[in-house]
Scaffold this motif. Structure first.
Motif, PDB file in Angstrom:
ATOM      1  N   UNK A 112      -7.707  -6.496  -9.759  1.00 32.75           N
ATOM      2  CA  UNK A 112      -6.534  -6.616  -8.885  1.00 32.75           C
ATOM      3  C   UNK A 112      -6.951  -6.614  -7.414  1.00 32.75           C
ATOM      4  N   UNK A 113      -7.951  -5.793  -7.081  1.00 34.25           N
ATOM      5  CA  UNK A 113      -8.439  -5.725  -5.697  1.00 34.25           C
ATOM      6  C   UNK A 113      -9.076  -7.057  -5.283  1.00 34.25           C
ATOM      7  N   UNK A 114      -9.847  -7.657  -6.193  1.00 32.00           N
ATOM      8  CA  UNK A 114     -10.469  -8.956  -5.899  1.00 32.00           C
ATOM      9  C   UNK A 114      -9.400 -10.026  -5.724  1.00 32.00           C
ATOM     10  N   UNK A 115      -8.393 -10.003  -6.586  1.00 32.40           N
ATOM     11  CA  UNK A 115      -7.306 -10.969  -6.463  1.00 32.40           C
ATOM     12  C   UNK A 115      -6.599 -10.808  -5.121  1.00 32.40           C
ATOM     13  N   UNK A 116      -6.418  -9.559  -4.689  1.00 28.44           N
ATOM     14  CA  UNK A 116      -5.763  -9.309  -3.397  1.00 28.44           C
ATOM     15  C   UNK A 116      -6.588  -9.878  -2.245  1.00 28.44           C
ATOM     16  N   UNK A 127       2.328 -12.782  -6.179  1.00 30.20           N
ATOM     17  CA  UNK A 127       1.937 -12.536  -7.570  1.00 30.20           C
ATOM     18  C   UNK A 127       1.011 -11.327  -7.681  1.00 30.20           C
ATOM     19  N   UNK A 128       0.040 -11.244  -6.778  1.00 32.27           N
ATOM     20  CA  UNK A 128      -0.923 -10.138  -6.814  1.00 32.27           C
ATOM     21  C   UNK A 128      -0.228  -8.811  -6.487  1.00 32.27           C
ATOM     22  N   UNK A 129       0.650  -8.825  -5.489  1.00 28.91           N
ATOM     23  CA  UNK A 129       1.344  -7.593  -5.107  1.00 28.91           C
ATOM     24  C   UNK A 129       2.205  -7.079  -6.265  1.00 28.91           C
ATOM     25  N   UNK A 130       2.849  -7.988  -6.990  1.00 30.80           N
ATOM     26  CA  UNK A 130       3.650  -7.590  -8.139  1.00 30.80           C
ATOM     27  C   UNK A 130       2.772  -6.911  -9.195  1.00 30.80           C
ATOM     28  N   UNK A 131       1.624  -7.519  -9.480  1.00 34.94           N
ATOM     29  CA  UNK A 131       0.709  -6.940 -10.469  1.00 34.94           C
ATOM     30  C   UNK A 131       0.219  -5.564 -10.009  1.00 34.94           C
ATOM     31  N   UNK A 132      -0.066  -5.428  -8.718  1.00 31.63           N
ATOM     32  CA  UNK A 132      -0.544  -4.138  -8.196  1.00 31.63           C
ATOM     33  C   UNK A 132       0.539  -3.065  -8.298  1.00 31.63           C
ATOM     34  N   UNK A 177      12.280  -6.739  -6.160  1.00 33.32           N
ATOM     35  CA  UNK A 177      12.327  -7.733  -5.079  1.00 33.32           C
ATOM     36  C   UNK A 177      11.278  -8.826  -5.277  1.00 33.32           C
ATOM     37  N   UNK A 178      10.068  -8.414  -5.656  1.00 28.53           N
ATOM     38  CA  UNK A 178       8.981  -9.378  -5.868  1.00 28.53           C
ATOM     39  C   UNK A 178       9.286 -10.288  -7.061  1.00 28.53           C
ATOM     40  N   UNK A 179       9.846  -9.720  -8.119  1.00 27.94           N
ATOM     41  CA  UNK A 179      10.206 -10.536  -9.286  1.00 27.94           C
ATOM     42  C   UNK A 179      11.247 -11.586  -8.920  1.00 27.94           C
ATOM     43  N   UNK A 180      12.217 -11.190  -8.096  1.00 26.13           N
ATOM     44  CA  UNK A 180      13.247 -12.140  -7.669  1.00 26.13           C
ATOM     45  C   UNK A 180      12.645 -13.235  -6.792  1.00 26.13           C
ATOM     46  N   UNK A 181      11.715 -12.842  -5.911  1.00 24.81           N
ATOM     47  CA  UNK A 181      11.039 -13.817  -5.043  1.00 24.81           C
ATOM     48  C   UNK A 181      10.238 -14.813  -5.878  1.00 24.81           C
ATOM     49  N   UNK A 266       1.148 -11.697 -16.619  1.00 22.70           N
ATOM     50  CA  UNK A 266       2.596 -11.755 -16.414  1.00 22.70           C
ATOM     51  C   UNK A 266       2.949 -12.300 -15.038  1.00 22.70           C
ATOM     52  N   UNK A 267       2.278 -11.768 -13.986  1.00 22.73           N
ATOM     53  CA  UNK A 267       2.651 -12.169 -12.630  1.00 22.73           C
ATOM     54  C   UNK A 267       2.160 -13.572 -12.280  1.00 22.73           C
TER      55      UNK A 267
END
Length: 406
Positions: A112-116, A127-132, A177-181, A266-267
């Motif tokens: 997750x950190x690498x994706x960020x 997408x990454x923030x949602x997963x985090x 909020x992130x899911x809606x975005x 998922x994200x």
């Protein structure tokens, strides 16, 4: 005179376990990959620890003796981070942090950190923030060990909130909020995909760092970012490609990896939609990697998870220029057999050619070796799909832009 930038790496130790389901040999493979992930994230691995256990300790993952050994090493060598190859439960992470008094991560957290770090576009960052956030939510209690629940008493009874409960509510609201975005962007991307009409879609899939982006650049003459690190490409890139007189859309997707976090699958649903909606898959394999067979299995498993394992697929064995193989000669001396000893006919005579049901290719994307056969095979596969879709007008398409990006 400009001074060179000094890169400071975090001193890190890696930890794994040998179980009935995971041999020591397999663990070493996983730790090799974990070390490459750590390097990609900006860490320097100074030591590896592993222990043989029937099952992980539910409280501290490892046994008491091994935890004391790691604790002593960390203190004496100034190690700031410890990374576990398996996903830790929130309670395990909390307990280990108390004992070792350093940053404790697991494989999921590291990925997750690498994706960020790698996310470039607004959509990828969302997408990454949602997963985090989904990963963080059940672990908040471990991050607030210094807080005590408010005690009752005069004037303190009633609907109060502790700080950790407030944070949980904030994270839950952020997830919503992130899911809606993402839903909003998904609709826009679905419209984008539908606007491409009936043009044949081809998707590059494969393990991370197998050369998909290099291949994308070579085929489409584009400039997709390429680097010898894991997850160099997160954002899906789509290009219009023409081979002979036949155009099609080629997409470069995020690389897969073993033990891919479920939060990311998922994200990154919309990114994977490029694979789901593709007419043809080019499964790229780094043949120079010692674990490429496991990589094939991992990619196939993820394709099965996203219900894309039944699509027409061409196996593309890349990096034949970097392939090295140890063989024993007639005198029982171990010698190194390099790519110079292998012809394309040699490659086609191997079992690998049968993996793709005689629909396999052996290329070097960097040197463009055997690219003519590659282009011919892709052309024939795309043409077959095209003829089925347009039986009376094989090569007429509406006027598309030369470059389509997301």
């Amino acid at each position: 005179m400009l001074e060179k930038e000094i890169i400071v790496f975090e001193k890190t130790v890696l930890v794994g376990i040998v179980t009935q389901n995971q041999s020591e040999e397999k663990l070493i493979e996983y730790l090799d990959e974990l070390e490459f992930l750590t390097y990609t994230a900006g860490g320097q691995v100074v030591k590896r620890f592993f222990q043989k256990l029937d099952r992980p300790n539910p409280k501290t993952f490892l046994g008491t003796g091994k935890m004391e050994e790691i604790q002593a090493y960390i203190k004496s060598n100034g190690v700031s981070t410890i990374i576990f190859d398996d996903e830790l439960s929130p309670s395990q992470q909390k307990n280990i942090s108390k004992i070792l008094d350093c940053k404790v991560l697991d494989r999921t957290n590291l990925i997750l950190d690498i994706f960020a770090q790698r996310a470039e576009t607004s959509y990828a960052r969302t997408q990454v923030e949602l997963a985090q956030c989904q990963y963080l939510l059940p672990r908040l209690s471990g991050m607030w060990t210094h807080l005590e629940r408010q005690k009752g008493g005069i004037g303190l009874r009633g609907p109060g909130e502790t700080e950790i409960e407030t944070d949980r509510r904030i994270v839950r609201d952020r997830i919503a909020l992130l899911k809606e975005k993402i839903r909003t962007i998904d609709k826009q991307m679905a419209i984008q995909r539908s606007n491409r009409g009936a043009m044949v879609r081809v998707a590059l899939v494969g393990y991370t760092n197998v050369g998909k982006s290099t291949m994308m650049n070579s085929i489409s003459k584009s400039e997709v970012f390429v680097e010898n690190k894991l997850f160099a490409t997160l954002d899906t890139t789509v290009r219009k490609v023409v081979i002979k007189n036949l155009p099609f859309l080629l997409s470069d997707t995020v690389g897969f990896i073993r033990k891919l976090p479920t939060q990311l699958i998922e994200s990154f649903k919309s990114t994977l939609d490029e694979v789901r909606e593709a007419d043809l898959l080019l499964h790229v394999v780094d043949i120079s990697h010692p674990d490429f067979e496991d990589h094939i299995d991992s990619v196939n498993q993820i394709l099965q998870d996203i219900k894309s394992n039944d699509k027409p697929t061409i196996m593309v064995f890349n990096k034949i220029d970097a392939y090295k193989h140890l063989v024993i000669d007639a005198d029982d001396l171990i010698t190194e057999k390099t790519t110079k000893h292998y012809t394309l006919e040699d490659w086609k005579a191997t079992w690998m050619n049968n993996v793709g049901k005689n629909n396999a290719l052996f290329i070097s994307a960097v040197n463009k070796e055997n690219f003519e056969e590659f282009r011919e095979k892709v052309y024939n596969a795309v043409r077959e799909i095209h003829i089925t879709r347009f039986p009376y007008n094989k090569f007429l398409y509406p006027d598309y832009n030369d470059v389509i990006e997301e």
